[in-house]
Design an enzyme around this catalytic site. Structure first.
Site, PDB file in Angstrom:
ATOM      1  N   GLU A   1      28.201  92.316  -7.419  1.00 20.87           N
ATOM      2  CA  GLU A   1      26.999  92.591  -6.640  1.00 20.87           C
ATOM      3  C   GLU A   1      26.029  93.368  -7.527  1.00 20.87           C
ATOM      4  O   GLU A   1      26.290  94.522  -7.877  1.00 20.87           O
ATOM      5  CB  GLU A   1      27.349  93.422  -5.398  1.00 20.87           C
TER       6      GLU A   1
ATOM      7  N   GLU B   1      20.938  90.056  -0.249  1.00 25.73           N
ATOM      8  CA  GLU B   1      20.754  90.898   0.933  1.00 25.73           C
ATOM      9  C   GLU B   1      19.323  91.436   0.897  1.00 25.73           C
ATOM     10  O   GLU B   1      19.059  92.496   0.332  1.00 25.73           O
ATOM     11  CB  GLU B   1      21.756  92.057   0.938  1.00 25.73           C
TER      12      GLU B   1
ATOM     13  N   ARG C   1      28.853 102.568  -4.892  1.00 22.61           N
ATOM     14  CA  ARG C   1      27.510 102.076  -4.601  1.00 22.61           C
ATOM     15  C   ARG C   1      26.428 102.803  -5.391  1.00 22.61           C
ATOM     16  O   ARG C   1      25.246 102.517  -5.227  1.00 22.61           O
ATOM     17  CB  ARG C   1      27.235 102.180  -3.092  1.00 22.61           C
TER      18      ARG C   1
ATOM     19  N   ASP D   1      -4.708  70.435  -5.857  1.00 24.54           N
ATOM     20  CA  ASP D   1      -5.427  71.155  -6.907  1.00 24.54           C
ATOM     21  C   ASP D   1      -4.567  72.285  -7.457  1.00 24.54           C
ATOM     22  O   ASP D   1      -4.434  73.332  -6.846  1.00 24.54           O
ATOM     23  CB  ASP D   1      -6.752  71.702  -6.333  1.00 24.54           C
TER      24      ASP D   1
ATOM     25  N   GLU E   1      18.035  94.749   7.942  1.00 20.50           N
ATOM     26  CA  GLU E   1      18.719  93.815   7.047  1.00 20.50           C
ATOM     27  C   GLU E   1      19.363  92.716   7.885  1.00 20.50           C
ATOM     28  O   GLU E   1      19.945  92.982   8.933  1.00 20.50           O
ATOM     29  CB  GLU E   1      19.784  94.529   6.222  1.00 20.50           C
TER      30      GLU E   1
ATOM     31  N   GLU F   1      18.663  99.290   8.886  1.00 18.05           N
ATOM     32  CA  GLU F   1      19.002  99.860   7.584  1.00 18.05           C
ATOM     33  C   GLU F   1      18.728 101.363   7.564  1.00 18.05           C
ATOM     34  O   GLU F   1      18.352 101.952   8.573  1.00 18.05           O
ATOM     35  CB  GLU F   1      18.258  99.143   6.448  1.00 18.05           C
TER      36      GLU F   1
ATOM     37  N   GLU G   1      16.401  93.252   2.210  1.00 17.38           N
ATOM     38  CA  GLU G   1      15.989  94.238   3.203  1.00 17.38           C
ATOM     39  C   GLU G   1      14.487  94.155   3.434  1.00 17.38           C
ATOM     40  O   GLU G   1      13.736  93.689   2.572  1.00 17.38           O
ATOM     41  CB  GLU G   1      16.388  95.647   2.733  1.00 17.38           C
TER      42      GLU G   1
ATOM     43  N   HIS H   1      20.229  93.392  -2.905  1.00 19.16           N
ATOM     44  CA  HIS H   1      21.509  93.322  -3.591  1.00 19.16           C
ATOM     45  C   HIS H   1      21.932  91.862  -3.675  1.00 19.16           C
ATOM     46  O   HIS H   1      21.908  91.137  -2.671  1.00 19.16           O
ATOM     47  CB  HIS H   1      22.572  94.126  -2.843  1.00 19.16           C
TER      48      HIS H   1
ATOM     49  N   ARG I   1      22.775  95.329  -7.789  1.00 19.20           N
ATOM     50  CA  ARG I   1      22.066  96.051  -6.742  1.00 19.20           C
ATOM     51  C   ARG I   1      20.629  96.433  -7.118  1.00 19.20           C
ATOM     52  O   ARG I   1      19.900  96.980  -6.286  1.00 19.20           O
ATOM     53  CB  ARG I   1      22.862  97.312  -6.392  1.00 19.20           C
TER      54      ARG I   1
END
Length: 470
Positions: free
Chosen positions: A358, A130, A339, A51, A220, A212, A132, A269, A360
Site C-alpha cells: 500500500e 482509496e 501507518r 478540436d 472515504e 474519515e 478520500e 492510498h 500511501r
C-alpha cells in the site's frame, strides 16, 4: 461487449443519446454527446472528430484535429442525465500519424499494461485506490490583483459549534476525530450510501464506506481492486458520481488534497500487486509475507519516489498535505502494519491472494491513468534491476529523532521540487514507450507555467497577517 452488443445494450436500455467521455492531459473528464441516430457499430471503427487544441496540454491550434475511438467494453448508462444516455469511455487517435495519441492518459495506461506483459514478469497489475474526499455545504473563492480569499463551510465543521442554526444541535466531529463515530455526529452516512448505490449501477464493486478523520465532511468509499486501466476508468466514474450525488443533494464535493488548515488532508492510498496465471506474485516468505519480487518493487517505488510525486501528487495544494512531522506519509520507508511509513504491508489477512503493498503518499488530485502507470513503471524498474529497499522501519516514524530521520528519503516539499526530480529521473518511465519524452516535457512545462508560477507569484492572506506591519 462487442460493438454489436453495445448497440443492443443501448436499445435495451432505451438510450436516446450517447455520451463520449475522455480524459484531458491534466486529469479531468471531458465529454460531448450525440443523438442515437448518429451512433452505430461503425463508430467504433471510424470514431468521431473534435478540436484537440481546446484540451489542456494537447495540440497546438494549427494541428488541432483529433479522433475519439470509444471502447465498447466501457458502455454504461449514465445515472445523472434526464434523457436516457449511454456513456462510452474513449481513446484518442491522431488522424495524421494513424496512431494512438501519445498524450492521451488512457493510452499511456494501456501501454503500461502492454509493457508489463512484454516483460514476462507478470500478466496483470492490480490497483486498489482509496480516494478520500470532502463534502461541503458551500465553497467560495476568488483571486484578483488586489484581493484573494477562499471559504468552505460544512454544517458538521467543528468551527460551527457556536453558530446560530435555529437550533444548533451540536454533534460536530472535533478536529481529527471524524474516524468514525455513528450518526448523528456522522451526518453524511445517507449521502455516501446514495453514492454507493450509483457506483454499483455502473459496475463498481464497493467494499465499504465511512467518515474519515477530518471534521467538516471528510469521507472515504473503498472500491474493490482491479486491473490498471479498468481501475483508472472506475476512478473517473467514482469522482463523477461523488460530485454529482453531492450536487443533487445541494452539497459540493472536492478531491482537493488539503482544503482545510489544521486537519487531515485527503490521500489516495494505492494498494498494488502483480499476478501471473492467476497467482499473486507478491506473496512469499520474506518480510511481511512478501516475495523477493514485491520487495524489489518496493525498492523501485522508493528509488523513484521524488519523481513519482510529480505525477501522483501533481498540484501545489498536494504539498500542503505532504508536510514532515504531521499526518502525511512523506517518509519513504516500508513496514508491515505501520501507518506512519509511506509504504505499508497490510496484515489483515493470511490469505496469499490478499498480499499486496500500500503506497500511501499519492493523493486523489492525480490523473489515475498516469499515476497508476507511473507507479507500475517504478516498481518494474525495481524488479528488473533488483533494487534493494533497505531495512524495514517498524518504529513510529513520527517519533524518530532528526538524526534517525536524516537517513530516510522523504517526499519533495513542493510541486516545483517534484517536477525537478521528474526532469532528472524519468528514464524508467520511457521503457516500452509507455511515457514518451514529449509527455514528460509537456507535463513539466504545463505544471510549471499553469500552476507553479501563478501560485508562487500571488500573495496570500496569511502573509498580510504576518508581514503587513513590517
Amino acid at each position: 461487449m462487442t460493438p454489436k452488443e453495445v448497440v443492443s445494450f443501448a436499445k435495451e436500455n432505451g438510450a436516446m443519446m450517447v455520451d463520449y467521455k475522455f480524459m484531458d492531459f491534466v486529469g479531468i473528464w471531458q465529454h460531448f454527446t450525440t443523438p442515437m441516430s448518429e451512433f452505430s457499430e461503425d463508430t467504433f471503427e471510424e470514431g468521431l472528430g473534435f478540436d484537440g487544441s481546446s484540451i489542456r496540454g494537447w495540440q497546438p491550434i494549427h494541428a488541432s484535429d483529433m479522433i475519439i475511438l470509444p471502447d465498447p467494453e466501457t458502455a454504461r448508462m449514465d445515472p445523472f442525465t434526464a434523457i436516457p444516455t449511454m456513456s462510452l469511455i474513449c481513446n484518442i487517435f491522431d488522424p495524421i500519424t494513424k496512431e494512438d495519441y501519445s498524450r492521451d492518459p488512457r493510452n499511456i495506461a494501456r501501454k503500461a499494461e502492454a509493457y508489463l506483459k512484454s516483460t514476462g514478469l507478470a500478466d496483470t497489475a492490480y490497483f486498489g485506490p482509496e480516494a478520500e474526499f470532502f463534502i461541503f455545504d458551500e465553497v467560495r473563492y476568488d483571486s484578483t490583483s488586489n484581493q484573494s480569499f477562499h471559504f468552505v463551510d460544512s454544517s458538521e465543521g467543528t468551527w460551527n459549534t457556536g453558530r446560530e442554526e435555529f437550533p444548533n444541535l451540536g454533534y460536530k466531529p472535533r478536529h481529527k476525530e471524524g474516524y468514525f463515530p455513528c450518526a448523528p455526529t456522522d451526518s453524511l452516512n445517507d449521502i455516501r450510501n446514495e453514492m454507493v448505490m450509483e457506483m454499483q449501477k455502473v459496475g463498481i464493486r464497493v467494499e465499504a464506506q465511512h467518515h474519515e478523520v477530518a471534521t467538516g465532511g471528510q469521507c472515504e468509499i473503498d472500491m474493490r481492486f482491479s486491473s490498471l486501466v479498468d481501475i483508472a476508468d472506475k476512478l473517473q466514474w467514482f469522482k463523477y458520481i461523488v460530485k454529482n450525488v453531492a450536487v443533487r443533494n445541494g452539497k459540493t464535493a472536492t478531491f482537493m488534497p488539503k482544503p482545510l488548515y489544521g486537519d487531515n488532508g485527503s490521500g489516495m492510498h494505492s494498494h498494488q500487486s502483480l499476478w501471473k496465471g492467476g497467482v499473486n506474485l507478491f506473496a512469499g516468505d520474506g518480510y511481511g509475507g512478501l516475495s523477493k519480487m514485491a520487495l524489489y518493487y518496493i525498492g523501485g517505488i522508493i528509488k523513484h519516489s521524488r519523481a513519482l510525486c510529480a505525477i501522483t501528487n501533481p498540484t501545489t495544494n498536494s504539498y500542503k498535505r505532504l508536510v514532515p512531522g504531521f499526518e502525511a506519509p512523506v517518509n519513504m520507508a516500508y513496514s508491515s502494519r505501520n501507518r506512519s511509513a509511506a509504504i505499508r504491508i497490510p496484515m489483515m489477512s493470511t490469505n496469499p491472494k490478499a498480499k499486496r503493498i500500500e503506497y500511501r503518499t499519492p493523493d486523489p488530485s492525480c490523473n489515475g491513468y498516469l499515476a497508476f502507470a507511473a507507479m507500475l513503471m517504478a516498481g518494474l524498474d525495481g524488479i528488473e534491476n533488483k533494487i534493494d529497499p533497505g531495512q524495514s522501519l517498524d518504529k513510529d516514524i513520527y517519533g524518530l529523532s532528526p538524526e534517525e530521520l536524516s537517513n530516510i528519503p522523504s517526499a519533495p516539499g513542493t510541486l516545483e521540487e517534484a517536477l525537478k526530480a521528474l526532469k532528472d529521473d524519468h528514464e524508467f518511465l520511457l521503457k516500452g514507450d509507455v511515457f514518451t519524452a514529449d509527455v514528460i516535457e509537456k507535463w513539466i512545462e504545463y505544471k510549471t507555467e499553469a500552476e507553479v508560477n501563478p501560485v508562487r507569484m500571488r500573495p496570500v492572506p496569511l502573509e498580510f497577517a504576518l508581514y503587513y506591519d513590517v
